[in-house]
Scaffold this active site. Sequence first.
Site, PDB file in Angstrom:
ATOM      1  CG  HIS A   1      36.431  45.109  47.780  1.00  0.00           C
ATOM      2  ND1 HIS A   1      36.161  45.410  46.986  1.00  0.00           N
ATOM      3  CD2 HIS A   1      38.697  44.734  47.380  1.00  0.00           C
ATOM      4  CE1 HIS A   1      37.383  46.189  46.460  1.00  0.00           C
ATOM      5  NE2 HIS A   1      38.696  45.604  47.281  1.00  0.00           N
TER       6      HIS A   1
HETATM    7  O1  RIB Z   1      38.618  42.705  44.597  1.00  0.00           O
HETATM    8  C1  RIB Z   1      38.244  42.466  46.145  1.00  0.00           C
HETATM    9  C2  RIB Z   1      38.530  41.096  46.141  1.00  0.00           C
HETATM   10  O2  RIB Z   1      39.822  40.067  45.681  1.00  0.00           O
HETATM   11  C3  RIB Z   1      38.226  40.276  47.793  1.00  0.00           C
HETATM   12  O3  RIB Z   1      37.527  39.548  48.248  1.00  0.00           O
HETATM   13  C4  RIB Z   1      39.820  40.507  48.103  1.00  0.00           C
HETATM   14  O4  RIB Z   1      40.079  39.853  49.193  1.00  0.00           O
HETATM   15  C5  RIB Z   1      40.813  39.542  46.927  1.00  0.00           C
HETATM   16  O5  RIB Z   1      40.230  38.922  47.219  1.00  0.00           O
END
Ligand code: RIB
Length: 291
Positions: free
Chosen positions: A232
Amino acid sequence: MHTYLDCDTGIDDALAIAYLLAHPDVTLAGIGTVNGNTTAPQAAANTLGLLALAGRDDIPVAVGSGEHPYPASVHGGNGVGGVRLPAGKDPDSRTAVELLVELARRHPGELHVLATGPCGNLAAALRTEPRLPEMVASVTVMGGAVRVPGNRAPHAEANIIHDPAAAATVLSAPWPVTLVPLDVTMRHRWTVADSETLRAGGSPLRVALADMLPAYFDGYQDRLGAREIPLHDPLAAAVMVGEAVPGEAPLLSIGVEADGRTVEKGPGNVRTVLSLTAPAGPALLSRIRTL
Ligand code: RIB
Ligand code: CA
């Protein structure tokens, strides 16, 4: 690229920090933290520990929004899979909002903002400095689930559901904003072999990052049916830098509902990255392995 990162360091936030440190075109001018994967103070401690391992305690880290306590997540009790990082320097005396606004004023038209946690600090900065949208070069937000299921609720992604009002403020502000949602981030992953490549012969920073990953693999194993981790936050960083090139990325109006859903409302000004032109995992790994 003068860059301000707002994060909730977190395991994939740590990978994003490493990527930004490794990229020759990026000047990481400051980091702010926000409650999310862990508390904002703990996220700052984690970030400062990573910067100490990287020999980069020149980068200011400011503690930000501490509202909305967050349950422990796939990132473990301390936010980084239980890995003990060195005690870095003290957090900056400014708040995350003060740091962001000061950097935007110092680098007029040149500051790139990357948010890899909930949007509380960015929303507060917009309230503090209403001219912020025309002062920054770009804003990139990791968050949302537009045409795919959520990860923190059936229809909501973690960063957005944590503070929907702040996300609505950020995604409706008149700045050049790019959203990097689960639609694309769930499709670009590392395997266990990639984590071992990261560790092999690595610096203390790379070993620490690799030590964080088993908790992340555990957290996603049931959902993915494989020991793989979605990239992500480092993927959002690579989109901001331009190294990860969007394929389908329509300009949409994105509504944020009270339950954290991100709903496309037709044409708008949010560049919404739904796919990339090439796999991001290998490029992220090769960049971070230079540390
Ligand atoms: O859904 C993924 C996000 O949520 C990423 O930024 C992870 O680090 C959590 O913060
Ligand atoms: Ca994050």
